[in-house]
Every structure is written in structure tokens, then in C-alpha cells.
Scaffold this motif. Structure first.
Motif, short mmCIF file in Angstrom:
data_model
loop_
_atom_site.label_atom_id
_atom_site.label_comp_id
_atom_site.label_asym_id
_atom_site.label_seq_id
_atom_site.Cartn_x
_atom_site.Cartn_y
_atom_site.Cartn_z
N ILE A 31 37.00 63.38 28.82
CA ILE A 31 36.03 62.73 27.93
C ILE A 31 35.02 61.92 28.75
O ILE A 31 33.82 62.01 28.55
CB ILE A 31 36.74 61.85 26.89
N ARG A 32 35.52 61.13 29.69
CA ARG A 32 34.64 60.29 30.52
C ARG A 32 33.70 61.13 31.38
O ARG A 32 32.63 60.67 31.75
CB ARG A 32 35.47 59.37 31.40
N SER A 33 34.10 62.34 31.72
CA SER A 33 33.27 63.22 32.55
C SER A 33 32.30 64.05 31.73
O SER A 33 31.58 64.89 32.28
CB SER A 33 34.16 64.13 33.39
N GLY A 34 32.29 63.86 30.42
CA GLY A 34 31.32 64.54 29.58
C GLY A 34 31.75 65.89 29.05
O GLY A 34 30.93 66.63 28.50
N TYR A 35 33.03 66.23 29.19
CA TYR A 35 33.52 67.49 28.64
C TYR A 35 33.63 67.40 27.13
O TYR A 35 33.78 66.32 26.57
CB TYR A 35 34.91 67.81 29.21
N ASP A 43 40.61 63.12 19.61
CA ASP A 43 39.86 62.18 18.77
C ASP A 43 40.35 60.75 18.94
O ASP A 43 39.55 59.82 19.03
CB ASP A 43 39.96 62.59 17.30
N ARG A 44 41.67 60.56 18.99
CA ARG A 44 42.22 59.21 19.17
C ARG A 44 41.87 58.66 20.54
O ARG A 44 41.54 57.48 20.66
CB ARG A 44 43.73 59.21 18.96
N THR A 45 41.91 59.48 21.57
CA THR A 45 41.56 59.04 22.92
C THR A 45 40.08 58.71 23.00
O THR A 45 39.69 57.71 23.60
CB THR A 45 41.93 60.12 23.96
N SER A 46 39.27 59.53 22.40
CA SER A 46 37.82 59.29 22.39
C SER A 46 37.49 57.98 21.69
O SER A 46 36.64 57.21 22.15
CB SER A 46 37.12 60.46 21.69
N ALA A 47 38.15 57.72 20.59
CA ALA A 47 37.90 56.48 19.83
C ALA A 47 38.32 55.25 20.63
O ALA A 47 37.72 54.19 20.49
CB ALA A 47 38.64 56.53 18.50
N ALA A 48 39.33 55.39 21.49
CA ALA A 48 39.84 54.26 22.27
C ALA A 48 39.17 54.13 23.63
O ALA A 48 39.43 53.19 24.36
CB ALA A 48 41.35 54.42 22.46
N PRO A 106 36.76 53.18 26.52
CA PRO A 106 35.79 52.09 26.75
C PRO A 106 34.34 52.58 26.78
O PRO A 106 33.45 51.91 26.31
CB PRO A 106 36.20 51.53 28.11
N SER A 107 34.09 53.77 27.30
CA SER A 107 32.72 54.28 27.34
C SER A 107 32.20 54.52 25.93
O SER A 107 31.03 54.31 25.65
CB SER A 107 32.64 55.57 28.16
N THR A 108 33.07 54.95 25.02
CA THR A 108 32.68 55.15 23.63
C THR A 108 32.38 53.79 22.99
O THR A 108 31.40 53.64 22.27
CB THR A 108 33.80 55.85 22.84
N ILE A 109 33.20 52.81 23.29
CA ILE A 109 33.01 51.48 22.72
C ILE A 109 31.68 50.90 23.20
O ILE A 109 30.90 50.36 22.43
CB ILE A 109 34.19 50.55 23.09
N ARG A 110 31.38 51.04 24.50
CA ARG A 110 30.11 50.55 25.02
C ARG A 110 28.92 51.23 24.34
O ARG A 110 27.95 50.58 24.00
CB ARG A 110 30.03 50.77 26.54
N THR A 111 29.01 52.53 24.15
CA THR A 111 27.92 53.27 23.52
C THR A 111 27.70 52.77 22.09
O THR A 111 26.58 52.57 21.66
CB THR A 111 28.24 54.77 23.50
N GLN A 112 28.79 52.51 21.35
CA GLN A 112 28.66 52.02 19.99
C GLN A 112 28.03 50.63 19.97
O GLN A 112 27.20 50.32 19.15
CB GLN A 112 30.02 52.01 19.31
#
Length: 78
Positions: free
Chosen positions: A43-47, A61-66, A68-74
């Protein structure tokens, strides 16, 4: 062996996911070798994930939601 899903590189290459561990590790078939990584690293590498089993999609989905890069983007969006 039937794949659990397809991992899509940022370049568009498609790699079959052969196995998933309970800890979020995945075994992926590359062009020349089979390798192990984690869902979080992918996920962090953009796959992206495509054509996945329900179990793999749920873990992704659960890993993506948790992530940190997703949280920063939000946070940056607000």
C-alpha cells in the motif's frame, strides 16, 4: 496454483498473489521469482489490489484505513 488476487504495480504490471499470512504477509509471483512482502508495504509503495478474495480484500481495506500515509492524506484534504 490459483491466485488470491492481483497486485498492480504503479507502472501497471500485474502480479498474482499466491498466499496470505494471518500477519498481513503476502507471497507474490514476480516475473522471475516468488517473493514475500506485507500488505502495508504494498500500500505504501502505491500498489493496488484487484480481483481479490473477500478475505484478502477485507485485510487490504483495514490495513489501508490504518495506514499513516492514508491518515496524512485525509488530514491534508481538510
Amino acid at each position: 496454483m490459483h491466485s488470491l488476487g492481483i497486485l498492480i504495480r504503479p507502472t501497471g504490471s500485474r502480479l498474482p498473489i499466491l498466499r496470505m499470512g494471518v500477519d498481513g504477509t503476502i507471497e507474490v509471483q514476480g516475473a522471475y521469482v516468488t517473493f514475500e512482502t506485507t500488505i502495508r508495504a504494498a500500500i505504501r509503495s502505491g500498489y493496488r489490489l484487484e480481483d481479490a478474495t473477500l478475505e484478502l480484500q477485507d485485510f487490504w481495506d483495514r490495513t489501508s484505513a490504518a495506514s499513516p500515509s492514508t491518515i496524512r492524506t485525509q488530514e491534508e484534504t481538510f
